[in-house]
Design a protein around this motif. Structure first.
Motif, PDB file in Angstrom:
ATOM      1  N   VAL A  85       0.852  -1.241  -0.119  1.00 17.22           N
ATOM      2  CA  VAL A  85       0.076  -0.102  -0.021  1.00 17.22           C
ATOM      3  C   VAL A  85       0.815   1.123   0.006  1.00 17.22           C
ATOM      4  O   VAL A  85       0.453   2.362  -0.657  1.00 17.22           O
ATOM      5  CB  VAL A  85      -0.922  -0.073   1.035  1.00 17.22           C
ATOM      6  N   LYS A  86       2.036   1.059   0.782  1.00 15.29           N
ATOM      7  CA  LYS A  86       2.588   2.555   0.748  1.00 15.29           C
ATOM      8  C   LYS A  86       4.229   2.035   1.275  1.00 15.29           C
ATOM      9  O   LYS A  86       4.317   1.241   2.114  1.00 15.29           O
ATOM     10  CB  LYS A  86       2.240   3.279   2.044  1.00 15.29           C
ATOM     11  N   ALA A  87       5.193   2.320   0.190  1.00  9.90           N
ATOM     12  CA  ALA A  87       6.531   1.796   0.627  1.00  9.90           C
ATOM     13  C   ALA A  87       7.206   2.247   1.834  1.00  9.90           C
ATOM     14  O   ALA A  87       6.955   3.399   2.236  1.00  9.90           O
ATOM     15  CB  ALA A  87       7.304   2.403  -0.646  1.00  9.90           C
ATOM     16  N   MET A  88       8.022   1.526   2.481  1.00  8.92           N
ATOM     17  CA  MET A  88       8.646   1.645   3.549  1.00  8.92           C
ATOM     18  C   MET A  88       9.906   2.563   3.343  1.00  8.92           C
ATOM     19  O   MET A  88      10.793   2.423   2.551  1.00  8.92           O
ATOM     20  CB  MET A  88       9.023   0.475   4.532  1.00  8.92           C
ATOM     21  N   PRO A  89      10.075   3.634   3.898  1.00 10.45           N
ATOM     22  CA  PRO A  89      11.094   4.617   3.916  1.00 10.45           C
ATOM     23  C   PRO A  89      12.381   3.873   4.258  1.00 10.45           C
ATOM     24  O   PRO A  89      12.409   3.041   5.142  1.00 10.45           O
ATOM     25  CB  PRO A  89      11.128   5.588   4.613  1.00 10.45           C
ATOM     26  N   ALA A  90      13.619   4.309   3.401  1.00 13.98           N
ATOM     27  CA  ALA A  90      14.803   3.420   3.619  1.00 13.98           C
ATOM     28  C   ALA A  90      15.703   4.180   4.924  1.00 13.98           C
ATOM     29  O   ALA A  90      15.196   5.196   5.369  1.00 13.98           O
ATOM     30  CB  ALA A  90      15.714   3.475   2.626  1.00 13.98           C
ATOM     31  N   GLY A  91      16.312   3.336   5.734  1.00 16.92           N
ATOM     32  CA  GLY A  91      16.956   3.673   6.806  1.00 16.92           C
ATOM     33  C   GLY A  91      16.472   4.020   8.092  1.00 16.92           C
ATOM     34  O   GLY A  91      16.994   4.652   8.988  1.00 16.92           O
ATOM     35  N   LEU A  92      15.272   3.205   8.378  1.00 15.24           N
ATOM     36  CA  LEU A  92      14.609   3.489   9.734  1.00 15.24           C
ATOM     37  C   LEU A  92      15.166   2.503  10.919  1.00 15.24           C
ATOM     38  O   LEU A  92      15.672   1.259  10.361  1.00 15.24           O
ATOM     39  CB  LEU A  92      13.039   3.240   9.607  1.00 15.24           C
ATOM     40  N   THR A  93      15.129   3.087  12.041  1.00 11.42           N
ATOM     41  CA  THR A  93      15.554   1.946  13.145  1.00 11.42           C
ATOM     42  C   THR A  93      14.366   1.874  13.843  1.00 11.42           C
ATOM     43  O   THR A  93      13.615   2.636  14.424  1.00 11.42           O
ATOM     44  CB  THR A  93      16.593   2.761  13.881  1.00 11.42           C
ATOM     45  N   PHE A  94      13.924   0.407  13.802  1.00 10.88           N
ATOM     46  CA  PHE A  94      12.818   0.007  14.286  1.00 10.88           C
ATOM     47  C   PHE A  94      12.750  -0.085  15.845  1.00 10.88           C
ATOM     48  O   PHE A  94      13.713  -1.051  16.192  1.00 10.88           O
ATOM     49  CB  PHE A  94      12.066  -1.130  13.638  1.00 10.88           C
ATOM     50  N   LEU A  95      12.051   0.323  16.662  1.00  8.77           N
ATOM     51  CA  LEU A  95      11.950  -0.312  18.109  1.00  8.77           C
ATOM     52  C   LEU A  95      11.661  -1.669  18.065  1.00  8.77           C
ATOM     53  O   LEU A  95      10.550  -2.100  17.595  1.00  8.77           O
ATOM     54  CB  LEU A  95      10.961   0.550  19.102  1.00  8.77           C
ATOM     55  N   ASP A  96      12.248  -2.556  18.899  1.00  8.76           N
ATOM     56  CA  ASP A  96      11.918  -3.887  19.414  1.00  8.76           C
ATOM     57  C   ASP A  96      11.083  -3.687  20.443  1.00  8.76           C
ATOM     58  O   ASP A  96      11.403  -3.211  21.602  1.00  8.76           O
ATOM     59  CB  ASP A  96      13.264  -4.744  19.506  1.00  8.76           C
ATOM     60  N   PRO A  97       9.786  -3.942  20.361  1.00  5.55           N
ATOM     61  CA  PRO A  97       9.077  -4.166  21.651  1.00  5.55           C
ATOM     62  C   PRO A  97       9.263  -4.878  22.788  1.00  5.55           C
ATOM     63  O   PRO A  97       9.090  -4.259  23.915  1.00  5.55           O
ATOM     64  CB  PRO A  97       7.475  -4.339  20.988  1.00  5.55           C
ATOM     65  N   ALA A  98       9.651  -6.010  22.666  1.00  5.32           N
ATOM     66  CA  ALA A  98      10.029  -6.835  23.708  1.00  5.32           C
ATOM     67  C   ALA A  98      11.421  -6.366  24.346  1.00  5.32           C
ATOM     68  O   ALA A  98      11.442  -6.159  25.597  1.00  5.32           O
ATOM     69  CB  ALA A  98      10.492  -8.258  23.264  1.00  5.32           C
ATOM     70  N   LYS A  99      12.202  -5.963  23.545  1.00  8.06           N
ATOM     71  CA  LYS A  99      13.363  -5.198  24.368  1.00  8.06           C
ATOM     72  C   LYS A  99      12.996  -3.756  24.744  1.00  8.06           C
ATOM     73  O   LYS A  99      13.596  -3.753  26.201  1.00  8.06           O
ATOM     74  CB  LYS A  99      14.559  -5.092  23.088  1.00  8.06           C
ATOM     75  N   ALA A 100      12.365  -3.113  24.440  1.00  7.36           N
ATOM     76  CA  ALA A 100      11.902  -1.784  24.821  1.00  7.36           C
ATOM     77  C   ALA A 100      11.074  -2.148  26.291  1.00  7.36           C
ATOM     78  O   ALA A 100      11.425  -1.220  27.264  1.00  7.36           O
ATOM     79  CB  ALA A 100      10.970  -1.058  23.867  1.00  7.36           C
ATOM     80  N   LEU A 101      10.421  -2.973  26.392  1.00  5.31           N
ATOM     81  CA  LEU A 101       9.540  -3.479  27.450  1.00  5.31           C
ATOM     82  C   LEU A 101      10.575  -3.819  28.488  1.00  5.31           C
ATOM     83  O   LEU A 101      10.507  -3.297  29.838  1.00  5.31           O
ATOM     84  CB  LEU A 101       8.659  -4.328  27.130  1.00  5.31           C
ATOM     85  N   ASP A 102      11.585  -4.735  28.261  1.00  5.48           N
ATOM     86  CA  ASP A 102      12.369  -5.291  29.099  1.00  5.48           C
ATOM     87  C   ASP A 102      13.531  -3.959  29.612  1.00  5.48           C
ATOM     88  O   ASP A 102      13.720  -4.017  30.909  1.00  5.48           O
ATOM     89  CB  ASP A 102      13.259  -5.925  28.719  1.00  5.48           C
ATOM     90  N   GLN A 103      13.663  -3.079  28.903  1.00  3.24           N
ATOM     91  CA  GLN A 103      14.502  -2.098  29.363  1.00  3.24           C
ATOM     92  C   GLN A 103      13.890  -0.839  29.811  1.00  3.24           C
ATOM     93  O   GLN A 103      14.473   0.255  29.766  1.00  3.24           O
ATOM     94  CB  GLN A 103      15.611  -1.666  28.315  1.00  3.24           C
ATOM     95  N   SER A 104      12.448  -0.807  29.905  1.00  5.04           N
ATOM     96  CA  SER A 104      11.754   0.519  30.073  1.00  5.04           C
ATOM     97  C   SER A 104      12.021   1.213  31.380  1.00  5.04           C
ATOM     98  O   SER A 104      12.282   2.463  31.277  1.00  5.04           O
ATOM     99  CB  SER A 104      10.074  -0.052  30.236  1.00  5.04           C
ATOM    100  N   GLN A 105      12.474   0.652  32.295  1.00  2.00           N
ATOM    101  CA  GLN A 105      12.949   1.233  33.540  1.00  2.00           C
ATOM    102  C   GLN A 105      14.030   1.897  33.556  1.00  2.00           C
ATOM    103  O   GLN A 105      14.088   2.984  33.943  1.00  2.00           O
ATOM    104  CB  GLN A 105      13.011   0.244  34.935  1.00  2.00           C
ATOM    105  N   LYS A 106      14.977   1.196  32.893  1.00  2.00           N
ATOM    106  CA  LYS A 106      16.485   1.943  32.451  1.00  2.00           C
ATOM    107  C   LYS A 106      16.136   3.104  31.708  1.00  2.00           C
ATOM    108  O   LYS A 106      16.762   4.204  31.973  1.00  2.00           O
ATOM    109  CB  LYS A 106      17.211   0.988  31.669  1.00  2.00           C
TER     110      LYS A 106
END
Length: 362
Positions: A327-348
């Motif tokens: 439907v819409k091309a993804m722009p190049a060069g994006l850094t995607f958040l890893d939701p599991a990692k973000a949750l594990d490190q949320s307090q930090k």
């Protein structure tokens, strides 16, 4: 997220005990396809996994009998309104919507579940909150055919929620107050004295902050943001939509963390705002999932199906980046958040974000 809590209308609920009893009998004597074809009661798992050629027709028929779908979402009023209207026009079922921030949705869902109350059929909100709902065992695994057309980053290993769209974090500036030639080329430029009193940031973007700092190098990144705050200060605002509107008004000439789609929507309406990508450019999926104890299981699966199909075009027309990359091309060069990692490190990262950016320790 940007929404404020609201109320939804109440609706009739299917007896969960009745569904469970019927499902138990079916599981002993019939497979999901056979049971589905006979129109008998099914568990949510069986409804979600059915792959017969009459799948959509069965979902629509079941959803119409249920007569409702209850959705907890953090979409803005305009955006969820457009999606709800399209769903209602296609299937004749008006979603009952309860709106709140990602944090509000998570809290409400957990409190209700612990109290034995199960009102939600589906959830639609940010990746970290969706991952939290999964860890609370509040979501049902789904494997819908439409996932084959989605970006790989939209699919989680557990398949209990699926990315429907992603937000790209960008800076936003007031085009009447800031000349394009003066724009920063990197985060280090924001420590220049010319930005004193002109910067703004969203209050709850600690996951974005963590991704940016890690990409810059943790020691360097933390020092850099500390230098920016010490030199020029940062106005902290709650809500990406609010922050973008403050850029338009001129109260915040340059916002560091806004959503691209909201900037694009405002710009298209003639507002004096434009976006600026400062590397690393971070993106975060928003997702949808079906409640494990959905009171309207057919409608819940149908709503999920809609979010991965028809809704993708609607989201694209509203300046979102849908998960369906056809439907819409993804722009190049994006850094995607890893939701599991973000949750594990949320307090930090929440602590770093608070101590360095939103409530700096001197």
């Amino acid at each position: 997220m940007d929404a404020q809590p609201g109320q939804r209308t109440s609706s009739s609920r299917i007896s969960l005990a009745h569904i469970a009893a019927l499902s138990c009998c079916l599981f002993v004597s019939l497979g999901p396809t056979c049971a589905f074809s006979q129109g008998t009661g099914l568990t949510l798992a069986e409804i979600a996994s059915y792959a017969g050629p009459d799948r959509i027709a069965k979902l629509v028929a079941g959803a119409k009998k249920e007569g409702a779908v209850n959705v907890y979402t953090s979409e803005t009023v305009e955006d969820i309104g457009a999606l709800s209207l399209a769903f209602q026009n296609k299937y004749g079922i008006k979603p009952n919507v309860w709106r709140g921030s990602s944090e509000d949705i998570l809290q409400r869902a957990v409190v209700e579940a612990r109290g034995g109350r199960f009102d939600a059929d589906a959830f639609e909100t940010g990746a970290t909150a969706m991952e939290s709902l999964q860890r609370e065992r509040l979501l049902q695994q789904v494997d819908l055919p439409a996932t084959a057309d989605l970006a790989p980053e939209a699919i989680q290993p557990h398949h209990e929620w699926i990315g429907t769209r992603y937000n790209i974090f960008v800076a936003a500036y007031n085009t009447r107050l800031i000349d394009g030639s003066d724009l920063p080329k990197g985060y280090a430029d924001l420590a220049d004295a010319k930005w004193k009193g002109k910067l703004g940031i969203e209050a709850d973007d600690s996951d974005w902050f963590g991704a940016v700092v890690e990409a810059l190098g943790e020691e360097r990144g933390l020092k850099l943001f500390g230098d920016i705050v010490a030199a020029n200060g940062i106005s902290v605002r709650k809500g990406h939509t609010l922050l973008a509107n403050l850029v338009v008004s001129g109260e915040v000439p340059l916002a560091i963390s806004t959503y691209f789609y909201k900037v694009a929507q405002l710009k298209e309406r003639g507002a004096p705002i434009d976006s600026l990508a400062i590397a690393p450019v971070v993106a975060r999926f928003e997702g949808a999932g079906i409640a494990r104890r959905a009171p309207h299981p057919y409608a819940a699966v149908l709503f999920m199906e809609f979010m991965l199909t028809d809704a993708q075009d609607i989201l694209a027309k509203r300046d979102f980046f849908p998960a369906d990359i056809r439907v819409k091309a993804m722009p190049a060069g994006l850094t995607f958040l890893d939701p599991a990692k973000a949750l594990d490190q949320s307090q930090k990262w929440s602590k770093y974000y608070r101590d360095i950016v939103t409530h700096p320790v001197h």
